[in-house]
Design a protein around this motif. Structure first.
Motif, PDB file in Angstrom:
ATOM      1  N   ASN A 182       0.837  -1.198   0.000  1.00 47.14           N
ATOM      2  CA  ASN A 182       0.000   0.000   0.000  1.00 47.14           C
ATOM      3  C   ASN A 182       0.876   1.254   0.000  1.00 47.14           C
ATOM      4  OD1 ASN A 182      -2.109  -1.808   0.283  1.00 47.14           O
ATOM      5  ND2 ASN A 182      -2.401  -1.400   2.475  1.00 47.14           N
ATOM      6  N   ASP A 183       0.482   2.257  -0.775  1.00 39.55           N
ATOM      7  CA  ASP A 183       1.145   3.566  -0.776  1.00 39.55           C
ATOM      8  C   ASP A 183       2.629   3.483  -1.130  1.00 39.55           C
ATOM      9  OD1 ASP A 183      -1.320   4.636   0.299  1.00 39.55           O
ATOM     10  OD2 ASP A 183      -0.692   3.869   2.238  1.00 39.55           O
ATOM     11  N   ALA A 184       3.011   2.525  -1.962  1.00 41.31           N
ATOM     12  CA  ALA A 184       4.423   2.278  -2.236  1.00 41.31           C
ATOM     13  C   ALA A 184       4.994   3.116  -3.375  1.00 41.31           C
ATOM     14  CB  ALA A 184       4.634   0.789  -2.558  1.00 41.31           C
ATOM     15  N   LEU A 185       4.129   3.596  -4.265  1.00 43.18           N
ATOM     16  CA  LEU A 185       4.598   4.218  -5.498  1.00 43.18           C
ATOM     17  C   LEU A 185       4.263   5.704  -5.537  1.00 43.18           C
ATOM     18  CD1 LEU A 185       3.298   1.455  -7.940  1.00 43.18           C
ATOM     19  CD2 LEU A 185       5.578   1.630  -6.939  1.00 43.18           C
ATOM     20  N   HIS A 186       5.075   6.456  -6.262  1.00 44.78           N
ATOM     21  CA  HIS A 186       4.859   7.885  -6.411  1.00 44.78           C
ATOM     22  C   HIS A 186       4.344   8.255  -7.801  1.00 44.78           C
ATOM     23  CE1 HIS A 186       7.830   7.342  -3.181  1.00 44.78           C
ATOM     24  NE2 HIS A 186       7.245   8.386  -2.639  1.00 44.78           N
ATOM     25  N   ILE A 187       4.786   7.532  -8.811  1.00 41.54           N
ATOM     26  CA  ILE A 187       4.365   7.776 -10.190  1.00 41.54           C
ATOM     27  C   ILE A 187       4.049   6.431 -10.831  1.00 41.54           C
ATOM     28  CG2 ILE A 187       5.051   8.636 -12.473  1.00 41.54           C
ATOM     29  CD1 ILE A 187       6.975  10.540 -11.033  1.00 41.54           C
ATOM     30  N   VAL A 203      -1.853   1.285  -4.437  1.00 39.44           N
ATOM     31  CA  VAL A 203      -0.389   1.233  -4.383  1.00 39.44           C
ATOM     32  C   VAL A 203       0.261   2.608  -4.502  1.00 39.44           C
ATOM     33  CG1 VAL A 203      -0.353  -1.115  -5.277  1.00 39.44           C
ATOM     34  CG2 VAL A 203      -0.120   0.795  -6.881  1.00 39.44           C
ATOM     35  N   LEU A 204      -0.500   3.640  -4.879  1.00 41.31           N
ATOM     36  CA  LEU A 204       0.054   4.996  -4.969  1.00 41.31           C
ATOM     37  C   LEU A 204      -0.017   5.698  -3.620  1.00 41.31           C
ATOM     38  CD1 LEU A 204      -1.095   6.714  -8.278  1.00 41.31           C
ATOM     39  CD2 LEU A 204       1.238   6.277  -7.551  1.00 41.31           C
ATOM     40  N   THR A 205       1.003   6.476  -3.315  1.00 35.82           N
ATOM     41  CA  THR A 205       0.990   7.286  -2.111  1.00 35.82           C
ATOM     42  C   THR A 205       0.124   8.518  -2.324  1.00 35.82           C
ATOM     43  OG1 THR A 205       2.443   8.345  -0.475  1.00 35.82           O
ATOM     44  CG2 THR A 205       2.987   8.668  -2.790  1.00 35.82           C
ATOM     45  N   LEU A 206      -0.308   9.146  -1.243  1.00 28.02           N
ATOM     46  CA  LEU A 206      -1.064  10.396  -1.350  1.00 28.02           C
ATOM     47  C   LEU A 206      -0.248  11.427  -2.120  1.00 28.02           C
ATOM     48  CD1 LEU A 206      -2.693  10.839   2.178  1.00 28.02           C
ATOM     49  CD2 LEU A 206      -3.864  10.464  -0.001  1.00 28.02           C
ATOM     50  N   GLY A 207      -0.884  12.079  -3.062  1.00 22.33           N
ATOM     51  CA  GLY A 207      -0.194  13.045  -3.900  1.00 22.33           C
ATOM     52  C   GLY A 207       0.479  12.435  -5.106  1.00 22.33           C
ATOM     53  N   GLY A 208       0.510  11.103  -5.174  1.00 24.05           N
ATOM     54  CA  GLY A 208       1.106  10.439  -6.327  1.00 24.05           C
ATOM     55  C   GLY A 208       0.243  10.602  -7.567  1.00 24.05           C
ATOM     56  N   ILE A 209       0.858  10.398  -8.731  1.00 27.74           N
ATOM     57  CA  ILE A 209       0.126  10.615  -9.983  1.00 27.74           C
ATOM     58  C   ILE A 209       0.158   9.378 -10.872  1.00 27.74           C
ATOM     59  CG2 ILE A 209       0.459  13.112 -10.007  1.00 27.74           C
ATOM     60  CD1 ILE A 209       2.664  12.651 -12.150  1.00 27.74           C
ATOM     61  N   VAL A 210      -0.896   9.266 -11.671  1.00 29.54           N
ATOM     62  CA  VAL A 210      -0.989   8.259 -12.730  1.00 29.54           C
ATOM     63  C   VAL A 210      -0.980   8.992 -14.065  1.00 29.54           C
ATOM     64  CG1 VAL A 210      -2.357   6.404 -13.747  1.00 29.54           C
ATOM     65  CG2 VAL A 210      -2.373   6.739 -11.272  1.00 29.54           C
ATOM     66  N   LEU A 211      -0.111   8.548 -14.961  1.00 28.31           N
ATOM     67  CA  LEU A 211      -0.081   9.067 -16.329  1.00 28.31           C
ATOM     68  C   LEU A 211      -0.574   7.967 -17.258  1.00 28.31           C
ATOM     69  CD1 LEU A 211       3.424  10.834 -16.416  1.00 28.31           C
ATOM     70  CD2 LEU A 211       1.213  11.804 -15.779  1.00 28.31           C
ATOM     71  N   ILE A 212      -1.711   8.196 -17.872  1.00 27.06           N
ATOM     72  CA  ILE A 212      -2.314   7.206 -18.770  1.00 27.06           C
ATOM     73  C   ILE A 212      -2.228   7.733 -20.199  1.00 27.06           C
ATOM     74  CG2 ILE A 212      -4.445   6.025 -19.414  1.00 27.06           C
ATOM     75  CD1 ILE A 212      -5.233   6.089 -16.485  1.00 27.06           C
ATOM     76  N   VAL A 213      -1.675   6.924 -21.084  1.00 25.34           N
ATOM     77  CA  VAL A 213      -1.564   7.307 -22.488  1.00 25.34           C
ATOM     78  C   VAL A 213      -2.513   6.437 -23.308  1.00 25.34           C
ATOM     79  CG1 VAL A 213      -0.059   7.580 -24.484  1.00 25.34           C
ATOM     80  CG2 VAL A 213       0.839   7.982 -22.173  1.00 25.34           C
ATOM     81  N   ILE A 214      -3.364   7.101 -24.091  1.00 21.20           N
ATOM     82  CA  ILE A 214      -4.292   6.403 -24.977  1.00 21.20           C
ATOM     83  C   ILE A 214      -4.171   6.995 -26.376  1.00 21.20           C
ATOM     84  CG2 ILE A 214      -5.940   5.792 -23.156  1.00 21.20           C
ATOM     85  CD1 ILE A 214      -7.619   8.221 -24.007  1.00 21.20           C
ATOM     86  N   PRO A 215      -4.511   6.236 -27.410  1.00 24.99           N
ATOM     87  CA  PRO A 215      -4.519   6.816 -28.752  1.00 24.99           C
ATOM     88  C   PRO A 215      -5.696   7.767 -28.918  1.00 24.99           C
ATOM     89  CG  PRO A 215      -5.334   4.559 -28.808  1.00 24.99           C
ATOM     90  CD  PRO A 215      -4.853   4.803 -27.406  1.00 24.99           C
ATOM     91  N   ALA A 216      -5.447   8.906 -29.567  1.00 24.55           N
ATOM     92  CA  ALA A 216      -6.534   9.829 -29.899  1.00 24.55           C
ATOM     93  C   ALA A 216      -7.290   9.297 -31.116  1.00 24.55           C
ATOM     94  CB  ALA A 216      -5.957  11.215 -30.180  1.00 24.55           C
ATOM     95  N   PRO A 217      -8.508   9.789 -31.363  1.00 26.39           N
ATOM     96  CA  PRO A 217      -9.329   9.246 -32.458  1.00 26.39           C
ATOM     97  C   PRO A 217      -8.636   9.260 -33.818  1.00 26.39           C
ATOM     98  CG  PRO A 217     -10.658  10.631 -31.042  1.00 26.39           C
ATOM     99  CD  PRO A 217      -9.245  10.793 -30.576  1.00 26.39           C
TER     100      PRO A 217
END
Length: 313
Positions: A182-187, A203-217
């Motif tokens: 729990n809360d192990a990752l920052h990015i 698994v993300l700590t408070l203030g941590g971020i997720v960057l999700i990349v998807i294809p645009a249309p």
């Protein structure tokens, strides 16, 4: 903020994988206790053991899965060859800029960067994480960062571990409970890969971020139309934002666009490295080999989410 260009570097960092801080964030997929390394295996507090392959990656799957759940060797080879030609360099640069901005904000708030953990969830053969590491070593040399890549395909982790010797790689299933405390990752990076919003939050700590990349249309629209390839999911961005809304604060999106010229080899690789690989009819195969070049467009959306509340464990 100045955008720092990513300069390709030949070779790998001279340091090999350190295990001490890495093992503090890793947990057993069976009982969720911590590991120690015993020779060429990981052993948890309840004596469950998992092998460390000679290439350096660890396989934490608890059951055999169908090959169709991961990329094949042919797909991975095509993707590595395609990416190493620099076709998606604008995406690499965008990822570095977003991570750099986050880390410098952390540094400015704390006056010093803490020890940080970055996971690429669904990392394939490791290209994006490897490029990010190389860039951050140059732009933030004072940062202490553990880089971890996870993918369900064993062949992907074998290729990644052989190429990127200072990054930790794991074979594991993104759709199950993640093998991190729990809360192990920052990015957390999630680039064209399955998503598990509740586990990302755990698994993300408070203030941590997720960057999700998807294809645009419009991504590879001309190529997809010419060959009759799979279409991009309609309203994909809205669906991802809704999926993450119960667990994260949506920060915003960065669009990455560039004209792209592909020769025949690039056409073949761009098809073989994607889920189109599983849907190749004889007609598509013929059209691929007859298409000697094409002008198309790369178009990606980078979605940024932040964990602002403590989730359930």
């Amino acid at each position: 903020m100045e955008v720092i260009s990513i300069i390709p570097i030949n070779g790998e960092p001279v340091n090999t994988r350190a295990t001490s801080s890495y093992l503090r964030i890793l947990v057993c997929p069976l009982c969720h206790t911590h590991f120690t390394q015993v020779g060429s295996m990981l052993k948890c507090e309840n004596s469950h053991t998992f092998d460390i392959a000679k290439e350096g990656y660890s396989n934490l799957l608890t059951k055999k899965l169908p090959d169709s759940m991961g990329d094949t060797k042919e797909m991975l080879i095509a993707r590595r060859a395609f990416l190493e030609q620099g076709h998606y360099q604008p995406l690499v640069t965008a990822l570095h800029t977003l991570v750099y901005e986050y880390l410098t904000r952390e540094r400015d708030a704390e006056n010093v960067l803490p020890y940080l953990n970055i996971l690429d969830a669904g990392c394939g053969e490791g290209y994006y994480l490897g490029q990010l590491q190389r860039a951050l070593v140059q732009s933030l040399p004072e940062a202490h960062i553990e880089y971890v890549g996870l993918d369900i395909a064993k062949e992907a982790m074998r290729m990644a571990a052989k190429r990127y010797r200072s990054i930790h790689f794991l074979v594991a299933n993104l759709k199950e409970r993640l093998v991190f405390a729990n809360d192990a990752l920052h990015i957390l990076l999630n680039i064209f890969a399955p998503r598990n919003a509740s586990e990302f939050a755990r698994v993300l700590t408070l203030g941590g971020i997720v960057l999700i990349v998807i294809p645009a249309p419009q991504h590879l629209q001309q190529l997809r139309a010419k060959l009759g390839l799979l279409s991009i999911e309609e309203n994909k961005q809205e669906h991802v934002i809704a999926q993450f809304a119960p667990h994260f604060t949506y920060i915003g999106a960065t669009e990455v666009n560039r004209a792209l010229h592909l020769d025949q080899q690039g056409v073949l690789q761009s098809v073989m490295m994607t889920p189109n690989y599983w849907h190749l009819s004889d007609e598509i195969k013929y059209a691929m080999h007859e298409l000697h070049e094409i002008e198309t467009e790369l178009a990606f959306t980078c979605l940024v989410f932040r964990k602002d509340t403590q989730g359930d464990s």
